[in-house]
Write a protein that holds these residues in place. Sequence first.
Motif, PDB file in Angstrom:
ATOM      1  N   UNK A  67      56.169  55.480  72.736  1.00  0.00           N
ATOM      2  CA  UNK A  67      55.924  54.061  72.534  1.00  0.00           C
ATOM      3  C   UNK A  67      56.651  53.288  73.625  1.00  0.00           C
ATOM      4  N   UNK A  68      56.201  52.081  73.875  1.00  0.00           N
ATOM      5  CA  UNK A  68      56.809  51.278  74.926  1.00  0.00           C
ATOM      6  C   UNK A  68      58.288  51.047  74.622  1.00  0.00           C
ATOM      7  N   UNK A  69      59.112  51.196  75.639  1.00  0.00           N
ATOM      8  CA  UNK A  69      60.540  50.974  75.462  1.00  0.00           C
ATOM      9  C   UNK A  69      61.349  51.842  76.393  1.00  0.00           C
ATOM     10  N   UNK A  70      62.664  51.695  76.353  1.00  0.00           N
ATOM     11  CA  UNK A  70      63.533  52.439  77.257  1.00  0.00           C
ATOM     12  C   UNK A  70      63.303  53.949  77.144  1.00  0.00           C
ATOM     13  N   UNK A  71      63.142  54.591  78.290  1.00  0.00           N
ATOM     14  CA  UNK A  71      62.793  56.002  78.359  1.00  0.00           C
ATOM     15  C   UNK A  71      63.757  56.722  79.284  1.00  0.00           C
ATOM     16  N   UNK A  72      64.127  57.941  78.921  1.00  0.00           N
ATOM     17  CA  UNK A  72      64.991  58.781  79.762  1.00  0.00           C
ATOM     18  C   UNK A  72      64.198  59.994  80.219  1.00  0.00           C
ATOM     19  N   UNK A  73      64.331  60.319  81.505  1.00  0.00           N
ATOM     20  CA  UNK A  73      63.810  61.573  82.049  1.00  0.00           C
ATOM     21  C   UNK A  73      65.031  62.403  82.398  1.00  0.00           C
ATOM     22  N   UNK A  74      65.334  63.391  81.567  1.00  0.00           N
ATOM     23  CA  UNK A  74      66.562  64.181  81.704  1.00  0.00           C
ATOM     24  C   UNK A  74      66.261  65.422  82.539  1.00  0.00           C
ATOM     25  N   UNK A  75      66.969  65.535  83.674  1.00  0.00           N
ATOM     26  CA  UNK A  75      66.684  66.592  84.631  1.00  0.00           C
ATOM     27  C   UNK A  75      65.457  66.213  85.442  1.00  0.00           C
ATOM     28  N   UNK A  76      65.478  65.003  86.003  1.00  0.00           N
ATOM     29  CA  UNK A  76      64.283  64.385  86.589  1.00  0.00           C
ATOM     30  C   UNK A  76      63.887  64.939  87.950  1.00  0.00           C
ATOM     31  N   UNK A  77      64.719  65.767  88.571  1.00  0.00           N
ATOM     32  CA  UNK A  77      64.354  66.373  89.849  1.00  0.00           C
ATOM     33  C   UNK A  77      64.009  65.354  90.915  1.00  0.00           C
ATOM     34  N   UNK A  78      62.804  65.423  91.460  1.00  0.00           N
ATOM     35  CA  UNK A  78      62.377  64.533  92.546  1.00  0.00           C
ATOM     36  C   UNK A  78      62.069  63.122  92.075  1.00  0.00           C
ATOM     37  N   UNK A  79      62.031  62.914  90.756  1.00  0.00           N
ATOM     38  CA  UNK A  79      61.726  61.598  90.210  1.00  0.00           C
ATOM     39  C   UNK A  79      60.246  61.328  90.014  1.00  0.00           C
ATOM     40  N   UNK A  80      59.406  62.331  90.260  1.00  0.00           N
ATOM     41  CA  UNK A  80      57.958  62.128  90.158  1.00  0.00           C
ATOM     42  C   UNK A  80      57.547  61.647  88.767  1.00  0.00           C
ATOM     43  N   UNK A  81      58.007  62.326  87.709  1.00  0.00           N
ATOM     44  CA  UNK A  81      57.624  61.933  86.359  1.00  0.00           C
ATOM     45  C   UNK A  81      58.255  60.600  85.964  1.00  0.00           C
ATOM     46  N   UNK A  82      59.492  60.374  86.377  1.00  0.00           N
ATOM     47  CA  UNK A  82      60.149  59.096  86.081  1.00  0.00           C
ATOM     48  C   UNK A  82      59.376  57.940  86.697  1.00  0.00           C
TER      49      UNK A  82
END
Length: 195
Positions: A38-53
């Motif tokens: 759902x819309x709101x603050x999201x964490x990408x843990x172990x984000x690597x190159x940042x592509x998914x973030x």
Amino acid sequence: MDTGTMQAYDSGAVEYAEDWETQPAGTDLQELVRRYFTSGPTADVGCGSGRDAAWLTANGFPTVGFEPSDGLRAEAERRHPEVEFRPAALPSLDDVAAGSFVNVLCETVLMHLEPATVPAAVRRLVDILTPGGVLYLTWRVSATDQRDDAGRLYAAVDAAVVKDALGDAECLLDEEVTSASSGKTIQRLVVRKPF
């Protein structure tokens, strides 16, 4: 994170980031994020190159990318300046407040942890969710612990151990599939933290 894995990512950050950025789009991940987050603050843990973030941020999920490798984090910042990146490592995620994210993505990271630390890491991922928040969690499936030529650990993560560590989180999805992006077999869980 496992020391050998961290060293490999620091020393080969440019090459790893380039590989991830040029892989096919993670359309399976993106479809599930649209379904469950759902819309709101999201964490990408172990984000690597940042592509998914970067994809998350561009698609209505304002994201902070957490990456323990200084080299990879520098690559992520260079490639995706529109996203905020911070240092943090599983299992402890120091300086990440409990209950601070509506959504948490942890894509193919658990297998880089020493197996004994996996339960604590999973509990901490749930801990940083708000009540009712959703965790998308995957790891590469392997029958035995092994290292690649660069020294990265690919531990055989026990799905039962992970599920036990999730406690009373509601399981929304549990599947073993081939990743659309990497072409590797992964275990995928999507769970909701109780309200």
